[in-house]
Design a protein around this motif. Structure first.
Motif, short mmCIF file in Angstrom:
data_model
loop_
_atom_site.label_atom_id
_atom_site.label_comp_id
_atom_site.label_asym_id
_atom_site.label_seq_id
_atom_site.Cartn_x
_atom_site.Cartn_y
_atom_site.Cartn_z
N TYR A 292 0.84 -1.20 0.00
CA TYR A 292 0.00 0.00 0.00
C TYR A 292 0.86 1.24 0.00
CZ TYR A 292 -3.58 3.42 1.25
OH TYR A 292 -4.42 4.52 1.25
N LYS A 314 -12.36 7.78 5.62
CA LYS A 314 -12.30 9.13 5.07
C LYS A 314 -11.64 10.09 6.07
CE LYS A 314 -16.43 8.77 2.14
NZ LYS A 314 -16.80 7.38 2.50
N ASP A 339 -10.11 9.66 0.82
CA ASP A 339 -10.54 8.29 1.13
C ASP A 339 -9.34 7.37 0.96
OD1 ASP A 339 -11.63 5.67 1.09
OD2 ASP A 339 -13.58 6.46 0.47
N LEU A 341 -9.17 4.20 1.56
CA LEU A 341 -9.54 2.87 1.07
C LEU A 341 -9.68 2.88 -0.45
CD1 LEU A 341 -12.18 1.93 3.81
CD2 LEU A 341 -9.74 1.36 3.75
N LYS A 342 -10.31 3.92 -0.97
CA LYS A 342 -10.51 4.03 -2.42
C LYS A 342 -9.38 4.80 -3.11
CE LYS A 342 -15.57 3.98 -1.99
NZ LYS A 342 -16.82 4.74 -2.22
N LYS A 343 -8.50 5.40 -2.31
CA LYS A 343 -7.40 6.23 -2.82
C LYS A 343 -7.93 7.36 -3.71
CE LYS A 343 -3.56 2.91 -2.63
NZ LYS A 343 -2.47 2.26 -3.40
N THR A 344 -8.85 8.13 -3.15
CA THR A 344 -9.42 9.27 -3.87
C THR A 344 -9.24 10.55 -3.05
OG1 THR A 344 -11.63 8.89 -2.91
CG2 THR A 344 -11.14 7.87 -5.05
#
Length: 415
Positions: A292, A314, A339, A341-344
């Motif tokens: 990661y 988030k 985010d 988890l979503k890498k946004t």
């Protein structure tokens, strides 16, 4: 206790010391998710710690409760409780004010059955506290400050927030935990499972000398409640974690994984050659997960400044809006929801680009994770609380701070 004038001199000296040592950001408030016991009324108020600007008389530092932060005006007139404390941490439905001084006098405040802010118990001497973080629902851990190699011993202490007493102490040699020829400077403190994680950066501990180690991430792991040093977790893909006195940079989320983020150094001696990024430690492990790596610079073209956790992976974060990165303050930033988890990264609309305030973000997140509150100073010089809708990443102007030069802490207490 210090007088107002001594408190102002101490604050000025603190800021000059921090700026001369490095260029990073710093907070006085850290809220556990739990709201703690109230007085049975099922009511709550927001509580702010503010500095008055002197327009109504002598400048001072006040703790001020208010019912609705989404509108209206806050001033200290008739409702603020003056305080000498510099740091503030919420635990067991109390707001603990810690004086930044040799014995760190600590005073708990609460809301009484009518919603009035009162002192909850006697003041207790602790330590010259430079890092602190809530642990479980009944305690917090604080740590003293040291940057001299000649006297590199610091103290961690466990404060019983129910019994209002120091429940344990342990000394730590900051020159021995790094495994290098330099000593550690603690930048925050977070509970992870049944342990305490303390991120740090390195310094030679000699006046005028700069660290050689700018391209690594370090976390010192301590047992709890013993507060005994156990090991160091290191990674070489970004810079050091956290900001001195900022109390942010490491967060365990609901699934047990731990996320850490790095500005990768501002300009000056702590500037890293590595990108600003978010990295991860998987649940029940004590190593950085090499699978990661969220490269924020690659995703956004800029560096992370600061961050506070919202929930469900988030974070509310500030990103530098230009190539200029600030220190304990400075640099222009924009607000975003990140985010992990979503890498946004989603910019928050309705909140203007603004100059970064001193130390850490001033943020409170509602228990339902739907709304966050963010304090900022607009370019006009006026201070406002912005109300952030997490789902839509939109913000709107709320409470106006009248006669206030700075807001240093925001939390919520039940009564």
């Amino acid at each position: 206790m210090f007088s107002k004038r001594q408190g102002s001199q101490l604050l000025a000296g603190l800021c000059m010391t921090a700026v001369s040592l490095f260029s990073i950001s710093c907070s006085k408030d850290k809220d556990p998710v739990d709201n703690g016991p109230g007085n049975g009324n099922g009511k709550s108020k927001f509580v702010f710690v503010v500095y008055t600007d002197g327009s109504g008389g002598e400048a001072g530092r006040y703790i001020v409760p208010i019912d609705d932060p989404t509108k209206g005006t806050l001033s200290t007139t008739g409702i603020g409780v003056e305080t000498e404390a510099y740091s503030f941490i919420r635990q067991n439905n109390r707001l603990f004010g810690i004086v930044y001084a040799a014995q760190g006098p600590t005073t708990p405040y609460k809301l009484d059955a009518t919603g009035k802010l009162v002192q909850a118990a006697a003041s207790i001497n602790t330590e010259f506290t430079g890092i602190y973080g809530a642990v479980n629902k009944d305690a917090y851990v604080g740590g003293s400050v040291n940057r001299s190699k000649e006297s590199a011993v610091a103290t961690l202490y466990r404060f019983d927030a129910v019994g209002n007493k120091v429940a344990g102490r342990n000394t730590v040699d900051l020159a021995k935990i790094t495994g290098t020829d330099e000593m550690a400077v603690w930048t925050g403190l977070s509970q992870v499972g049944n342990k305490v994680y303390i991120p740090y950066y390195c310094t030679p501990g000699v006046s005028g000398e700069n660290t050689k180690y700018v391209d690594s991430t370090w976390i010192a792991v301590f047992s709890y409640p013993e507060l005994a040093f156990q090991k160091v977790i290191r990674d070489g893909r970004t810079g050091f974690i956290g900001n001195w006195f900022g109390m942010q940079g490491v967060q365990q989320i609901e699934d047990g994984d731990v996320y850490a983020w790095s500005t990768a150094g501002p300009s000056g001696p702590l500037k890293s050659t590595k990108p600003s990024a978010i990295i991860r430690i998987k649940k029940d492990t004590e190593v950085f997960d090499q699978s990661y790596f969220f490269d924020i610079e690659a995703a956004t073209g800029t560096k992370l400044a600061r961050g506070e956790y919202i929930g469900d992976g988030k974070f509310l974060m500030t990103l530098y809006a230009t190539t200029e990165t600030g220190g304990v303050s400075g640099g222009r930033v924009k607000l975003a929801i990140v985010d992990v988890l979503k890498k946004t990264v989603t910019n928050v609309s309705g909140v203007p680009e603004h100059a970064q305030m001193s130390y850490n973000m001033k943020v409170y997140v509602e228990a339902d994770k739907k709304t966050a509150y963010y304090v900022m100073k607009e370019d006009s010089g006026k201070l406002y609380l912005y109300v952030i809708d997490v789902a839509t990443a939109t913000g709107k102007q709320g409470l106006y701070f009248q006669g206030i030069s700075d807001v240093t802490s925001i939390t919520k207490l039940d009564y």
